[in-house]
Motif scaffolding. Structure first.
Motif, short mmCIF file in Angstrom:
data_model
loop_
_atom_site.label_atom_id
_atom_site.label_comp_id
_atom_site.label_asym_id
_atom_site.label_seq_id
_atom_site.Cartn_x
_atom_site.Cartn_y
_atom_site.Cartn_z
N LYS A 45 0.81 -1.23 0.00
CA LYS A 45 0.00 0.00 0.00
C LYS A 45 0.84 1.27 0.00
N LEU A 46 1.79 1.33 -0.91
CA LEU A 46 2.66 2.50 -1.04
C LEU A 46 1.91 3.61 -1.75
N SER A 47 1.94 4.82 -1.19
CA SER A 47 1.22 5.95 -1.78
C SER A 47 2.06 7.22 -1.74
N SER A 48 1.85 8.07 -2.73
CA SER A 48 2.48 9.40 -2.77
C SER A 48 1.49 10.34 -3.44
N ASP A 49 1.98 11.53 -3.83
CA ASP A 49 1.09 12.46 -4.54
C ASP A 49 0.84 12.03 -5.98
N ILE A 50 1.60 11.04 -6.47
CA ILE A 50 1.48 10.59 -7.86
C ILE A 50 0.76 9.25 -7.96
N PHE A 51 1.00 8.34 -7.02
CA PHE A 51 0.42 6.99 -7.09
C PHE A 51 -0.24 6.64 -5.76
N GLN A 52 -1.15 5.64 -5.81
CA GLN A 52 -1.94 5.32 -4.63
C GLN A 52 -2.04 3.81 -4.42
N MET A 108 2.74 6.52 -20.79
CA MET A 108 3.58 7.54 -20.21
C MET A 108 2.74 8.45 -19.31
N GLY A 109 3.27 8.77 -18.13
CA GLY A 109 2.53 9.60 -17.19
C GLY A 109 1.66 8.80 -16.25
N ALA A 110 1.67 7.46 -16.37
CA ALA A 110 0.83 6.62 -15.52
C ALA A 110 1.39 6.50 -14.10
N GLY A 111 2.68 6.81 -13.93
CA GLY A 111 3.29 6.73 -12.61
C GLY A 111 4.29 5.61 -12.44
N ARG A 112 4.65 4.94 -13.57
CA ARG A 112 5.57 3.80 -13.49
C ARG A 112 6.91 4.20 -12.86
N SER A 113 7.54 5.21 -13.44
CA SER A 113 8.87 5.64 -12.96
C SER A 113 8.80 6.19 -11.54
N GLU A 114 7.71 6.90 -11.24
CA GLU A 114 7.58 7.51 -9.91
C GLU A 114 7.50 6.45 -8.81
N ILE A 115 6.85 5.34 -9.08
CA ILE A 115 6.78 4.24 -8.10
C ILE A 115 8.19 3.71 -7.83
N MET A 116 8.96 3.53 -8.90
CA MET A 116 10.32 2.98 -8.74
C MET A 116 11.25 4.00 -8.06
N GLU A 117 11.05 5.29 -8.35
CA GLU A 117 11.84 6.32 -7.66
C GLU A 117 11.58 6.29 -6.16
N ALA A 118 10.32 6.03 -5.78
CA ALA A 118 9.98 5.94 -4.36
C ALA A 118 10.67 4.73 -3.72
N LEU A 119 10.70 3.60 -4.43
CA LEU A 119 11.36 2.41 -3.90
C LEU A 119 12.86 2.63 -3.73
N GLY A 130 -1.60 5.93 -11.78
CA GLY A 130 -1.03 5.80 -10.44
C GLY A 130 -1.47 4.58 -9.66
N GLN A 131 -2.15 3.64 -10.31
CA GLN A 131 -2.58 2.43 -9.62
C GLN A 131 -2.30 1.20 -10.48
N ILE A 132 -2.14 0.05 -9.82
CA ILE A 132 -1.97 -1.20 -10.56
C ILE A 132 -3.34 -1.63 -11.09
N SER A 133 -3.47 -1.65 -12.41
CA SER A 133 -4.76 -2.01 -13.01
C SER A 133 -4.83 -3.48 -13.41
N ALA A 134 -3.68 -4.14 -13.47
CA ALA A 134 -3.68 -5.57 -13.81
C ALA A 134 -2.36 -6.20 -13.42
N GLU A 135 -2.42 -7.48 -13.08
CA GLU A 135 -1.22 -8.29 -12.88
C GLU A 135 -1.40 -9.55 -13.72
N LEU A 136 -0.48 -9.76 -14.67
CA LEU A 136 -0.63 -10.85 -15.64
C LEU A 136 0.57 -11.79 -15.58
N ASN A 137 0.29 -13.09 -15.64
CA ASN A 137 1.37 -14.06 -15.77
C ASN A 137 1.87 -14.07 -17.21
#
Length: 489
Positions: free
Chosen positions: A257-264, A282-293, A465-472
């Motif tokens: 449940k990691l959250s910031s001003d960009i992702f939730q 682009m702009g979905a928050g992918r890089s921002e999540i990794m920057e937070a990690l 800013g949210q995970i919309s799917a997890e696929l194998n």
């Protein structure tokens, strides 16, 4: 261009190269990193002086001393490495050095420049306020500004060096529409790209350079893909993506449940020896999540566990101590110190291991760097060469290689093969495979869906800013990823 040759410090980078572009054609210029593509175009536009050969524009011999002279002859260039000045506005960047004045006065006609900026950005379907400081734009938006700037020159020949590297699929489609329109008006386009699907979709002819020499030209219509690859690399490449035989282990990292001003409320698990692909627009928050990690971006709530233990990561140093490496999206601004040498950049993250009692060991450093140059097949005149003078692909190899020096447990790769030729891509994929076989866990952000599908064991799709799917791996395909990336469930 006829018989063009060029050497740097005794190292011959171009040897009697021929190249031509006709009015109204899109001509692909292909070659592996370091093949001489960008150097050839810099000679065309007056950035470099040629040692031998001649350049003719409309049959007239020319010898440009600088880019202003080439622009006056109707030649514009969009460089692979963006030439945006961050503290100037979009409008100021677009008209830098050729500001619109009131008549013959020295006063700048700001209103007219704003109108023109909106007009050329509008041709690309981009809505950006011309008075926005360039530093506030994403890399993709900056790329669109560079393209709009080239359009504003009303050029008869436009050189596009990796123009889609930072663009979304939607922006790429819009760019291709613009290129088609330019072609219909008789404008010639030199299109440099490593994305073969784009080459076969938009280009009329293909010319190939290899190791600074001209290999040949083919019409796209009827061209054989395998032949083009052989021309590029001098050998049969085989399957691009290696077989994934790594046995995925236990949970290495858990994000809760990691959250910031960009992702939730971002939650996911990363397993030992796994490649976790991250897709999204682009702009979905992918890089921002990794920057937070990596401790580079502040989080408001949430927890991170590494090997079952809660780990506080407040800054990049904490992340490095926890065994996390991060290959950033923008190698020029965030991945390299351009004025430093190949040696210094390779060892930036791991000086402690190259030292004896806090004193850097020249021998340890040289042994490590020589091993990395060989492992990544970096084309350089030597380890003391400044990184800024290397091709983009070789720079990327150094960015990845410097993190291997910390022996990471978790490696985050943000667009790891952007601006990298097809041969080097395969090398990077092989190294990723080798790392996972050694137990390293990899998170790979990529805008290239074939890459995501070809390399990932699991795929997370990010939307707003949210995970919309997890696929194998077995269930994922391009349609499912795009559906989730655009908000479908």
């Amino acid at each position: 261009m006829k018989g063009i040759s060029k050497s740097f410090v005794g190292n011959k980078v171009l040897h009697e190269v021929d190249f031509e572009v006709k009015s109204g054609e899109v001509h692909a210029l292909l070659g592996e990193n370091g093949a001489g593509k960008s150097t050839l175009m810099k000679i065309l536009t007056g950035i470099y002086a040629r040692d031998e050969g001649e350049v003719l524009v409309k049959g007239e011999p020319v010898h440009f001393q600088n880019t202003k002279e080439s622009e006056e002859k109707g030649i514009a260039v969009i460089h692979q490495e963006l030439n945006i000045i961050p503290y100037l506005t979009v409008m100021e960047n677009m008209f830098l050095g050729r500001e619109i004045k009131y008549g013959k006065t020295g006063f700048i006609n700001k209103k007219k420049m704003i109108e023109k900026s909106k007009e050329y950005l509008g041709q690309l379907g981009v809505e950006i306020d011309p008075l926005t400081p360039a530093k506030e734009l994403s890399v993709g938006q900056q790329q669109m500004v560079e393209i709009a700037k080239a359009l504003s020159l009303n050029a008869e020949l436009i050189v596009m060096d990796e123009p889609t590297a930072a663009l979304t699929d939607r922006e790429i489609e819009r760019l291709f529409e613009v290129i088609d329109r330019l072609r219909s008006k008789g404008v010639g386009v030199v299109y440099i790209s490593h994305r073969m699907e784009e080459i076969f979709k938009i280009c009329d002819r293909i010319s190939v350079l290899r190791d600074g020499e001209y290999i040949g030209t083919r019409d796209v219509e009827g061209a054989d893909y395998d032949e083009i690859i052989r021309m590029l690399v001098g050998r049969q490449l085989g399957t691009l993506f290696p077989e994934r035989e790594t046995v995925v282990g236990s949970i290495r990292m858990k994000v809760d449940k990691l959250s910031s001003d960009i992702f939730q409320d971002v939650s996911f698990e990363l397993k030992e020896g796994e490649i976790l692909g991250v897709a999204g627009l682009m702009g979905a928050g992918r890089s921002e999540i990794m920057e937070a990690l990596f401790g580079y971006r502040e989080v408001q709530s949430g927890k991170v566990y590494i090997n079952g233990k809660e780990t506080k990561i407040n800054n990049p140093l904490d992340a490095i101590k926890a065994g996390i490496g991060f290959v950033t999206e923008d190698r020029k601004e965030e991945g390299l110190v351009l004025s430093m040498s190949v040696r210094e950049n390779f060892t930036l993250t791991n000086l402690k291991d190259r030292s004896n009692y806090s004193v850097i060991s020249n021998q340890k450093e040289r042994d490590f760097v020589n091993g990395m140059i060989e492992r990544f097949n970096v084309k350089t005149s030597g380890m003391e060469q400044e990184v800024k003078s290397l091709s983009g692909g070789n720079q990327q190899k150094i960015v990845i290689g410097k993190w291997l020096g910390i022996n990471p447990k978790i490696l985050i790769l943000d667009e790891p093969t952007r601006g990298v030729d097809i041969g080097a891509k395969k090398e990077i994929y092989q190294i990723m495979n080798e790392l996972t076989q050694q137990g390293v866990s990899i998170i790979m952000i990529s805008s290239e869906l074939p890459e995501v599908l070809g390399m990932s064991d699991r795929i997370l799709v990010i939307h707003e800013g949210q995970i919309s799917a997890e696929l194998n791996r077995d269930e994922a395909d391009q349609e499912k990823i795009m559906y989730a990336a655009t908000g479908g469930e």
